[in-house]
Design an enzyme around this catalytic site. Structure first.
Site, short mmCIF file in Angstrom:
data_model
loop_
_atom_site.label_atom_id
_atom_site.label_comp_id
_atom_site.label_asym_id
_atom_site.label_seq_id
_atom_site.Cartn_x
_atom_site.Cartn_y
_atom_site.Cartn_z
N GLN A 151 0.86 -1.18 0.00
CA GLN A 151 0.00 0.00 0.00
C GLN A 151 0.89 1.23 0.00
OE1 GLN A 151 -2.04 1.00 3.72
NE2 GLN A 151 -3.92 1.33 2.53
N HIS B 187 3.48 1.32 8.18
CA HIS B 187 2.81 0.34 9.04
C HIS B 187 2.85 -1.05 8.42
CE1 HIS B 187 -0.52 1.54 6.33
NE2 HIS B 187 -0.90 0.27 6.47
N GLU C 84 -1.53 -2.19 11.89
CA GLU C 84 -2.91 -1.94 11.50
C GLU C 84 -3.68 -3.26 11.56
OE1 GLU C 84 -5.49 0.00 7.82
OE2 GLU C 84 -3.45 -0.67 7.43
#
Length: 155
Positions: free
Chosen positions: A72, A96, A146
């Site tokens: 991402q 993350h 996350e």
């Protein structure tokens, strides 16, 4: 806050496994070109997440966009976003590591019971309609985690 120890080897109930790695970037198009043109990854999703104040792109090494093992790329939408503050302090790089869970509310509650700080009292909107929460990096050895609960419609 004192952490309550769980039994050795106890797994977080509902933990489905690794989901994705988030990389903070100041120039999304440039980052996409690198991962697409140099590494050969495929863009499988792009969206603006106004709740998180980011524009994000999901990439994978397969054209069909396997839900697991995605990359991402995140770029801030506003100067006052949390991600922009992260970029100002740390520069581009790992933001993350995300894990898929079957129920983000339950996972967050269990972590709180174990003395771990989660950032939101209730889940928030994530990529493709998912529900997310974050685990404070001070409780994870410096890595922001996350928790992601995918929707049934999420490919």
């Amino acid at each position: 806050m004192t952490r309550r120890r769980s039994e050795p080897g106890a797994v977080l109930p509902g933990l489905l496994g690794f989901d994705h790695v988030g990389i903070a970037v100041p120039d999304l198009d440039s980052a996409v070109r690198f991962y697409r043109d140099v590494l050969g990854l495929h863009v499988v999703h792009r969206e603006e997440n106004l709740d998180q104040q980011v524009v994000e792109v999901m990439l994978t090494n397969t054209e069909n966009g396997s839900m697991r093992s995605q990359l991402q790329l995140l770029m801030p939408l506003t100067e006052d976003s949390v991600l922009n503050r992260f970029l100002m302090r740390h520069g581009s790089g790992l933001h993350h590591v995300a894990y898929a869970v079957s129920d983000v509310r339950s996972a967050s509650s269990i972590l709180r019971q174990r003395g771990v700080r989660v950032l939101y009292d209730a889940p928030r909107a994530g990529t493709r309609g998912s529900q997310i929460n974050f685990v404070h990096p001070k409780d994870t050895g410096g890595v922001l985690l996350e928790l992601v609960e995918h929707t049934a419609a999420d490919p």
